[in-house]
Scaffold this motif. Sequence first.
Motif, PDB file in Angstrom:
ATOM      1  N   SER A 139      24.739 -66.100  28.024  1.00 46.41           N
ATOM      2  CA  SER A 139      24.787 -67.561  28.032  1.00 46.41           C
ATOM      3  C   SER A 139      25.663 -68.030  29.180  1.00 46.41           C
ATOM      4  CB  SER A 139      25.341 -68.085  26.702  1.00 46.41           C
ATOM      5  OG  SER A 139      24.469 -67.776  25.638  1.00 46.41           O
ATOM      6  N   VAL A 140      25.296 -69.182  29.754  1.00 44.46           N
ATOM      7  CA  VAL A 140      26.031 -69.713  30.902  1.00 44.46           C
ATOM      8  C   VAL A 140      26.424 -71.162  30.626  1.00 44.46           C
ATOM      9  CG1 VAL A 140      26.023 -70.051  33.393  1.00 44.46           C
ATOM     10  CG2 VAL A 140      24.648 -68.221  32.394  1.00 44.46           C
ATOM     11  N   ILE A 141      27.667 -71.487  30.935  1.00 43.67           N
ATOM     12  CA  ILE A 141      28.227 -72.809  30.678  1.00 43.67           C
ATOM     13  C   ILE A 141      28.631 -73.456  31.997  1.00 43.67           C
ATOM     14  CG2 ILE A 141      30.231 -74.032  29.708  1.00 43.67           C
ATOM     15  CD1 ILE A 141      30.294 -71.912  27.501  1.00 43.67           C
ATOM     16  N   PHE A 142      28.392 -74.763  32.108  1.00 45.36           N
ATOM     17  CA  PHE A 142      28.943 -75.525  33.221  1.00 45.36           C
ATOM     18  C   PHE A 142      29.911 -76.549  32.657  1.00 45.36           C
ATOM     19  CE2 PHE A 142      28.842 -79.240  36.099  1.00 45.36           C
ATOM     20  CZ  PHE A 142      29.424 -78.642  37.211  1.00 45.36           C
ATOM     21  N   ALA A 143      31.162 -76.522  33.134  1.00 45.07           N
ATOM     22  CA  ALA A 143      32.195 -77.442  32.655  1.00 45.07           C
ATOM     23  C   ALA A 143      32.731 -78.275  33.810  1.00 45.07           C
ATOM     24  CB  ALA A 143      33.338 -76.669  32.000  1.00 45.07           C
ATOM     25  N   ILE A 164      22.912 -77.980  39.548  1.00 41.75           N
ATOM     26  CA  ILE A 164      23.526 -76.841  38.874  1.00 41.75           C
ATOM     27  C   ILE A 164      22.553 -76.121  37.940  1.00 41.75           C
ATOM     28  CG2 ILE A 164      25.230 -76.230  37.100  1.00 41.75           C
ATOM     29  CD1 ILE A 164      26.473 -76.553  39.799  1.00 41.75           C
ATOM     30  N   THR A 165      21.714 -76.865  37.238  1.00 41.01           N
ATOM     31  CA  THR A 165      20.890 -76.303  36.163  1.00 41.01           C
ATOM     32  C   THR A 165      20.030 -75.101  36.581  1.00 41.01           C
ATOM     33  OG1 THR A 165      20.870 -78.400  34.972  1.00 41.01           O
ATOM     34  CG2 THR A 165      19.145 -76.816  34.413  1.00 41.01           C
ATOM     35  N   PRO A 166      19.317 -75.152  37.716  1.00 38.92           N
ATOM     36  CA  PRO A 166      18.527 -73.959  38.094  1.00 38.92           C
ATOM     37  C   PRO A 166      19.386 -72.716  38.284  1.00 38.92           C
ATOM     38  CG  PRO A 166      17.853 -75.874  39.369  1.00 38.92           C
ATOM     39  CD  PRO A 166      19.102 -76.265  38.658  1.00 38.92           C
ATOM     40  N   TYR A 167      20.601 -72.915  38.775  1.00 33.28           N
ATOM     41  CA  TYR A 167      21.517 -71.772  38.931  1.00 33.28           C
ATOM     42  C   TYR A 167      21.934 -71.215  37.575  1.00 33.28           C
ATOM     43  CZ  TYR A 167      22.005 -72.696  43.931  1.00 33.28           C
ATOM     44  OH  TYR A 167      21.758 -72.863  45.269  1.00 33.28           O
ATOM     45  N   LEU A 168      22.199 -72.101  36.634  1.00 35.63           N
ATOM     46  CA  LEU A 168      22.573 -71.641  35.292  1.00 35.63           C
ATOM     47  C   LEU A 168      21.452 -70.793  34.695  1.00 35.63           C
ATOM     48  CD1 LEU A 168      24.211 -74.849  33.711  1.00 35.63           C
ATOM     49  CD2 LEU A 168      25.255 -73.093  35.165  1.00 35.63           C
ATOM     50  N   GLN A 169      20.234 -71.254  34.885  1.00 34.47           N
ATOM     51  CA  GLN A 169      19.083 -70.515  34.369  1.00 34.47           C
ATOM     52  C   GLN A 169      18.966 -69.143  35.049  1.00 34.47           C
ATOM     53  OE1 GLN A 169      15.328 -72.426  35.056  1.00 34.47           O
ATOM     54  NE2 GLN A 169      14.213 -71.066  33.672  1.00 34.47           N
ATOM     55  N   SER A 170      19.105 -69.124  36.363  1.00 38.36           N
ATOM     56  CA  SER A 170      18.984 -67.852  37.099  1.00 38.36           C
ATOM     57  C   SER A 170      20.080 -66.870  36.704  1.00 38.36           C
ATOM     58  CB  SER A 170      19.060 -68.116  38.608  1.00 38.36           C
ATOM     59  OG  SER A 170      17.968 -68.896  39.028  1.00 38.36           O
ATOM     60  N   ILE A 171      21.303 -67.374  36.573  1.00 37.68           N
ATOM     61  CA  ILE A 171      22.422 -66.513  36.182  1.00 37.68           C
ATOM     62  C   ILE A 171      22.192 -65.949  34.786  1.00 37.68           C
ATOM     63  CG2 ILE A 171      24.892 -66.443  35.664  1.00 37.68           C
ATOM     64  CD1 ILE A 171      25.241 -68.647  37.798  1.00 37.68           C
ATOM     65  N   SER A 172      21.700 -66.789  33.881  1.00 36.78           N
ATOM     66  CA  SER A 172      21.448 -66.350  32.511  1.00 36.78           C
ATOM     67  C   SER A 172      20.395 -65.250  32.467  1.00 36.78           C
ATOM     68  CB  SER A 172      21.013 -67.539  31.650  1.00 36.78           C
ATOM     69  OG  SER A 172      20.767 -67.139  30.324  1.00 36.78           O
TER      70      SER A 172
END
Length: 242
Positions: free
Chosen positions: A105-109, A91-99
């Motif tokens: 800011s991007v959250i994963f829950a 998930i983390t690389p996607y959060l970075q790309s989206i941000s």
Amino acid sequence: METKRKNDTIQSLRIGLSIIEVIAKEGRPLKVIEIQEKTQITKSNLYKYLNTLIQENFLFRDSETSMYHLGSKLIQYGFAAMGNQDILPIITPYLQSISVRTRSSVIFAVPTYNGPVIAKIWRSSQILNIGAELGTLLPPRSSSGKIFHAFSSKLMIDSWNKEKDLSLPENELEKIKKDKIAFANEPLISQISSVSIPILSFDKELIGIVTVVGFSTDIPSTPDSEFSQYLQEVQLEISGKF
């Protein structure tokens, strides 16, 4: 002065932890009689421990089946302490790309019996305090809460519903299920809005929720915007990995 021995322990704490360990090792919910057989705790004392663990959210009791599950507090602590569960490296690389793409800011829950719990945050370079940390339970009126309501299991929704007003208009709920995206316009903080997408497994089980949080002027409110369509494409790509 008396020297404190290194092996001093609190027996009652050990007993409480043994209950959690039994359920964790079994890898499934257990009934009281099963927990008692495996821990050998007297029934009267066992109920006291179980009630305490439920009250503190270390365990969850399904009122329909009377079975005990591991609670959301353990998930919160686990993610806060580790931050490297199998899903997070994906998930983390996607959060970075989206941000970077959205400048937000991007959250994963992850879904729990108490609602969606934050497991990862990727903060934008903007001066924006989203007021959330690892282990935070996200509220029902947030876009994360709406995704949770639309895609979680009935057991999780019923559990959350006992303490919170989760009622969503049926047409909004159906639209979220169809479009796989949810919006919340300033649900908690003035000028701060959010948009969320579900991460689903191959059998449509909710694995997690990706949420973009930012200034209301930057966050979309409809699925036909370019921003929303980008997130829907990301939703399909990430879900495809599971």
